[in-house]
Scaffold this motif. Structure first.
Motif, PDB file in Angstrom:
ATOM      1  N   PHE A  78      16.764 -27.956 -21.259  1.00 39.49           N
ATOM      2  CA  PHE A  78      15.339 -28.224 -21.419  1.00 39.49           C
ATOM      3  C   PHE A  78      14.641 -26.983 -21.955  1.00 39.49           C
ATOM      4  N   THR A  79      13.459 -27.197 -22.509  1.00 43.65           N
ATOM      5  CA  THR A  79      12.635 -26.114 -23.044  1.00 43.65           C
ATOM      6  C   THR A  79      11.288 -26.126 -22.343  1.00 43.65           C
ATOM      7  N   LEU A  80      10.834 -24.960 -21.927  1.00 45.33           N
ATOM      8  CA  LEU A  80       9.544 -24.821 -21.259  1.00 45.33           C
ATOM      9  C   LEU A  80       8.649 -23.908 -22.081  1.00 45.33           C
ATOM     10  N   VAL A  81       7.507 -24.436 -22.498  1.00 46.16           N
ATOM     11  CA  VAL A  81       6.541 -23.676 -23.299  1.00 46.16           C
ATOM     12  C   VAL A  81       5.315 -23.386 -22.440  1.00 46.16           C
ATOM     13  N   GLN A  82       4.886 -22.130 -22.437  1.00 49.60           N
ATOM     14  CA  GLN A  82       3.673 -21.717 -21.730  1.00 49.60           C
ATOM     15  C   GLN A  82       2.748 -21.044 -22.730  1.00 49.60           C
ATOM     16  N   GLU A  83       1.490 -21.495 -22.732  1.00 48.19           N
ATOM     17  CA  GLU A  83       0.536 -20.956 -23.704  1.00 48.19           C
ATOM     18  C   GLU A  83      -0.777 -20.623 -23.009  1.00 48.19           C
ATOM     19  N   GLN A  84      -1.176 -19.376 -23.133  1.00 52.04           N
ATOM     20  CA  GLN A  84      -2.430 -18.946 -22.538  1.00 52.04           C
ATOM     21  C   GLN A  84      -3.612 -19.519 -23.309  1.00 52.04           C
ATOM     22  N   VAL A  85      -4.578 -20.049 -22.580  1.00 49.35           N
ATOM     23  CA  VAL A  85      -5.776 -20.608 -23.206  1.00 49.35           C
ATOM     24  C   VAL A  85      -6.852 -19.538 -23.220  1.00 49.35           C
ATOM     25  N   THR A  86      -7.191 -19.043 -24.412  1.00 52.89           N
ATOM     26  CA  THR A  86      -8.235 -18.022 -24.528  1.00 52.89           C
ATOM     27  C   THR A  86      -9.518 -18.577 -25.120  1.00 52.89           C
TER      28      THR A  86
END
Length: 338
Positions: free
Chosen positions: A265-273
């Motif tokens: 599996f792939t886990l993507v984390q993206e900070q919301v600015t």
């Protein structure tokens, strides 16, 4: 003497008969619950929900509004993540999960709330009572109490529940959702429950709920400058972290974690600015809304998407089941260890 004795026996029998008439049977209560649902035009309720499924317990304040035939608004306010407070909405246009402070919304092709148990919805609780022929029943001083099986399609760890109904109004007072060992993992306490309320015409409109401050936080709040901490799942289901990649985007930093092993599996984390400045159309999801305990997520057959503490998460896989995706996702909130 015999006459007095006979009269005494008759009086005693009459008292026993009258006492028996005052005790409602399980069937009496079930019929009354069904009748209450049938006769009402809707309801509005306030409740608190405690979840003990992780290392740290989560608590939500919930406001529920329902109008026949099939309109629902469930407002979930988490004091630990105010910008992540959410609304589950169902109207003629479909099922939505709204996060007003982030100006984010999902639209689902879903049979919610009928496809799974919902511990804060009256209809779901009564349905679970009716569906379980082996449900147990008892009457206390103030409550009718049922223990029933649950129907959580994406979570087999919550097989039972205790439901407490008010003896006078036949409305829910408390719900305890139990694990296989009868430990309480989810508890809902209703502070108020009003049948047949007068609800505003726009109660179930998506625009009204996205642009107002109903949850106690400003709609489209400013993004906060919080240090972006990469979190790793405690549950990998036999996979190991094979690659970690960071990229800069127009919205901030994105981290892509690739896990390989028994099930990839792939886990993507993206900070919301930065959040959108105006209301946008909901993002369509071929799936359903599910609770991770700490937030609502959008679940499809091969992906899971959610937002928590200003970070967008996206889990993609061709091999994990839906239940396994939820298991991995819920473990992410509990640890920052690889």
């Amino acid at each position: 003497m015999l006459k007095k004795l006979s009269i005494g026996i008759m009086v005693t029998l009459l008292i026993l008969v009258l006492a028996a008439c005052g005790q409602k049977s399980k069937e009496d209560v079930v019929n009354k619950l069904e009748q209450t649902l049938e006769d009402m035009s809707g309801y509005q309720a306030q409740a608190s929900m405690s979840l003990k499924t992780g290392e740290e317990s989560q608590k939500y304040n919930i406001d529920i509004a329902h109008k026949k035939k099939d309109y629902y608004r469930v407002m979930l306010k988490n004091d630990q993540d105010k910008e992540g407070s959410q609304i589950i909405l169902k109207n003629d246009d479909g099922v939505f999960v709204l996060t007003p402070a982030l100006n984010k919304s999902f639209k689902f092709q879903s049979d919610w709330p009928n496809n799974s148990s919902q511990p804060y919805l009256y209809q779901s609780l009564v349905k679970d009572v009716l569906s379980d022929a082996e449900a147990t029943f008892k009457a206390t001083e103030n409550h009718f109490v049922f223990e029933t099986k649950t129907n959580y399609q994406n979570n087999n760890n919550l097989p039972y529940q205790e439901i407490y109904f008010n003896k006078k109004t036949f409305t829910p007072v408390m719900v305890k959702v139990l694990d296989k060992d009868k430990n309480i993992l989810v508890e809902v306490e209703f502070s108020s429950f009003e049948l047949n309320p007068e609800l505003a015409e726009d109660t179930f409109e998506i625009e009204k709920n996205m642009t107002s401050s109903l949850l106690g936080v400003p709609a489209m709040a400013e993004a906060t400058d919080v240090e972006f901490e990469i979190l790793y799942p405690a549950t990998n289901l036999g996979a190991e972290l094979a690659e970690s990649k960071e990229v800069e985007t127009t919205n901030g930093k994105r981290v892509i974690l690739t896990y390989e092993g028994a099930k990839n599996f792939t886990l993507v984390q993206e900070q919301v600015t930065a959040y959108p400045a105006s209301t946008t159309s909901p993002e369509m999801i071929e799936g359903e809304p599910v609770s991770l305990g700490f937030t609502m997520a959008a679940l499809s057959s091969n992906s899971l998407e959610w937002n928590h503490n200003g970070v967008n998460y996206y889990l993609a896989t061709e091999e994990l089941t839906r239940e396994e995706m939820i298991e991995v996702a819920t473990s992410i909130s509990q640890t920052a260890v690889k």
